[in-house]
Design an enzyme around this catalytic site. Structure first.
Site, short mmCIF file in Angstrom:
data_model
loop_
_atom_site.label_atom_id
_atom_site.label_comp_id
_atom_site.label_asym_id
_atom_site.label_seq_id
_atom_site.Cartn_x
_atom_site.Cartn_y
_atom_site.Cartn_z
N LYS A 39 20.61 8.77 -75.92
CA LYS A 39 19.49 7.76 -75.19
C LYS A 39 19.25 6.53 -76.14
O LYS A 39 19.80 6.28 -77.25
CB LYS A 39 18.04 8.98 -75.45
CG LYS A 39 18.24 9.99 -74.37
CD LYS A 39 16.94 10.70 -74.58
CE LYS A 39 16.94 11.72 -73.52
NZ LYS A 39 15.69 12.56 -73.67
N TYR B 249 15.05 10.57 -63.82
CA TYR B 249 14.04 11.61 -64.11
C TYR B 249 12.99 11.86 -63.17
O TYR B 249 11.82 12.41 -63.41
CB TYR B 249 13.43 11.09 -65.59
CG TYR B 249 14.42 11.52 -66.78
CD1 TYR B 249 14.49 12.72 -67.09
CD2 TYR B 249 14.53 10.44 -67.55
CE1 TYR B 249 15.14 13.20 -68.09
CE2 TYR B 249 15.37 10.76 -68.76
CZ TYR B 249 15.63 12.11 -69.09
OH TYR B 249 16.27 12.47 -70.13
N PHE C 124 3.81 12.78 -69.38
CA PHE C 124 4.97 11.98 -70.17
C PHE C 124 5.73 10.97 -69.39
O PHE C 124 6.60 10.19 -70.18
CB PHE C 124 5.62 12.71 -71.24
CG PHE C 124 6.66 13.89 -70.54
CD1 PHE C 124 7.75 13.49 -70.04
CD2 PHE C 124 5.93 15.04 -70.35
CE1 PHE C 124 8.41 14.57 -69.37
CE2 PHE C 124 6.97 16.10 -69.58
CZ PHE C 124 8.23 15.89 -69.17
N ARG D 136 23.80 22.12 -74.47
CA ARG D 136 22.31 22.45 -74.59
C ARG D 136 21.98 22.95 -75.97
O ARG D 136 21.29 22.79 -76.84
CB ARG D 136 21.71 23.45 -73.42
CG ARG D 136 21.86 22.79 -72.15
CD ARG D 136 20.85 21.84 -71.81
NE ARG D 136 19.35 22.10 -72.25
CZ ARG D 136 18.45 21.41 -71.97
NH1 ARG D 136 18.43 19.95 -71.16
NH2 ARG D 136 17.26 21.60 -72.26
N THR E 279 13.96 20.62 -76.89
CA THR E 279 13.33 19.46 -76.62
C THR E 279 12.64 18.80 -77.50
O THR E 279 12.58 17.52 -77.91
CB THR E 279 12.68 19.59 -75.18
OG1 THR E 279 13.45 20.34 -74.26
CG2 THR E 279 12.18 18.45 -74.67
N ARG F 80 19.43 17.14 -81.93
CA ARG F 80 17.82 16.70 -82.05
C ARG F 80 17.33 17.24 -83.36
O ARG F 80 16.42 16.44 -83.74
CB ARG F 80 17.10 17.53 -80.88
CG ARG F 80 17.30 16.81 -79.52
CD ARG F 80 16.92 17.69 -78.32
NE ARG F 80 17.01 16.91 -77.20
CZ ARG F 80 17.03 17.53 -75.82
NH1 ARG F 80 16.55 18.74 -75.92
NH2 ARG F 80 16.82 16.63 -74.84
N ASN G 189 14.22 11.72 -78.40
CA ASN G 189 14.83 12.89 -78.89
C ASN G 189 16.35 12.85 -78.82
O ASN G 189 17.03 13.71 -78.59
CB ASN G 189 14.21 14.26 -78.17
CG ASN G 189 14.53 14.29 -76.72
OD1 ASN G 189 15.13 13.30 -76.24
ND2 ASN G 189 14.06 15.36 -76.08
N HIS H 238 20.34 13.60 -73.81
CA HIS H 238 20.01 14.46 -72.56
C HIS H 238 21.18 15.41 -72.26
O HIS H 238 22.40 14.90 -72.32
CB HIS H 238 19.82 13.45 -71.29
CG HIS H 238 19.86 14.03 -70.20
ND1 HIS H 238 18.56 14.90 -69.57
CD2 HIS H 238 20.85 14.72 -68.99
CE1 HIS H 238 19.09 15.25 -68.44
NE2 HIS H 238 20.38 15.18 -68.30
N GLU I 297 23.89 14.92 -61.62
CA GLU I 297 23.53 13.80 -62.69
C GLU I 297 24.89 13.11 -62.97
O GLU I 297 25.12 12.00 -63.24
CB GLU I 297 23.15 14.71 -64.15
CG GLU I 297 21.63 14.98 -63.89
CD GLU I 297 21.08 15.85 -65.01
OE1 GLU I 297 20.05 16.00 -64.95
OE2 GLU I 297 21.91 15.92 -65.98
O1 CDP Z 1 15.76 16.94 -72.05
P1 CDP Z 1 15.19 18.43 -71.99
O2 CDP Z 1 16.03 19.06 -70.70
O3 CDP Z 1 15.49 19.27 -73.33
O4 CDP Z 1 13.58 18.36 -71.63
P2 CDP Z 1 13.05 18.20 -70.29
O5 CDP Z 1 11.59 19.18 -70.05
O6 CDP Z 1 13.82 18.41 -68.98
O7 CDP Z 1 12.33 16.62 -70.53
C1 CDP Z 1 13.07 15.48 -70.17
C2 CDP Z 1 12.69 14.71 -71.23
O8 CDP Z 1 11.57 14.22 -71.17
C3 CDP Z 1 12.86 15.13 -72.56
O9 CDP Z 1 14.16 15.06 -73.26
C4 CDP Z 1 11.98 14.19 -73.57
O10 CDP Z 1 12.54 13.00 -73.76
C5 CDP Z 1 10.71 14.05 -72.38
N1 CDP Z 1 9.51 14.69 -72.50
C6 CDP Z 1 8.69 14.29 -73.39
O11 CDP Z 1 8.51 12.80 -73.50
N2 CDP Z 1 7.39 14.95 -73.63
C7 CDP Z 1 7.47 16.20 -73.11
N3 CDP Z 1 6.11 16.82 -73.51
C8 CDP Z 1 8.43 16.61 -72.54
C9 CDP Z 1 9.69 16.09 -72.39
MG MG Z 2 15.79 18.84 -68.72
#
Ligand code: CDP
Ligand code: MG
Length: 143
Positions: free
Chosen positions: A11, A51, A59, A87, A93, A104, A114, A117, A128
């Site tokens: 990222k 996204y 968010f 993962r 996350t 992370r 973070n 992705h 994707e």
């Molecule tokens: O990336 P990951 O699959 O672990 O998490 P996600 O739940 O699919 O969320 C996508 C992205 O949104 C995260 O990697 C964060 O960059 C962002 N995010 C955020 O800004 N605030 C949150 N509470 C949850 C996710």
């Molecule tokens: Mg995700």
């Protein structure tokens, strides 16, 4: 176990902080092969589209702004069970919950910023990968 392909994104914050090499080393040391790479500065439309699943979340605006901050590095990783292994390498996350030794856990700044992705299923991985790459971009080529 099947050989899988997954999409990884380094990222903007991690690219800006010169962490590309350190993160790619994690993939290589785990035995995941890099079969495609692309550096791209996402437009707002591209960031929102990538996204889109999160568009109703509180968010979303902050996430889209972050993803447009600077170029990203999109990679396709291949290997046995690559989706889950990536993962695991990434960690949780929220970096405050990510284990030390995960990408992370070691590099992320906040839940939004973070660093990486990773696709979370075979279906999202296929979609994707297709978002950034055509079949001819993946090596070795099928034909
Ligand atoms: O990336 P990951 O699959 O672990 O998490 P996600 O739940 O699919 O969320 C996508 C992205 O949104 C995260 O990697 C964060 O960059 C962002 N995010 C955020 O800004 N605030 C949150 N509470 C949850 C996710
Ligand atoms: Mg995700």
């Amino acid at each position: 176990m099947a050989v899988e392909r997954t999409l990884s994104i380094i990222k903007p914050g991690a690219v800006a902080r010169n962490l590309i090499g350190k993160i790619i080393t994690r993939f290589e040391e785990e035995g995941l092969r890099i079969i495609a790479v692309r550096m791209i500065h996402l437009t707002e439309a591209q960031a929102k589209s990538f996204y889109a699943v999160h568009r109703e979340r509180p968010f979303f605006g902050e996430l889209v702004a972050y993803m447009m901050e600077s170029p990203i590095l999109a990679l396709v990783l291949e290997g046995e069970n690559a989706i889950a292994r990536n993962r695991e390498l990434m960690g949780a996350t929220d970096p405050s919950k990510a284990m030390p030794g995960t990408i992370r856990g070691d590099f992320a700044v906040s839940v939004t910023r973070n660093t990486v992705h990773g696709s979370d299923s075979t279906e999202t991985a296929a979609a994707e990968i297709a978002f950034f790459f055509s079949q001819a971009d993946l090596f070795p080529r099928a034909s």
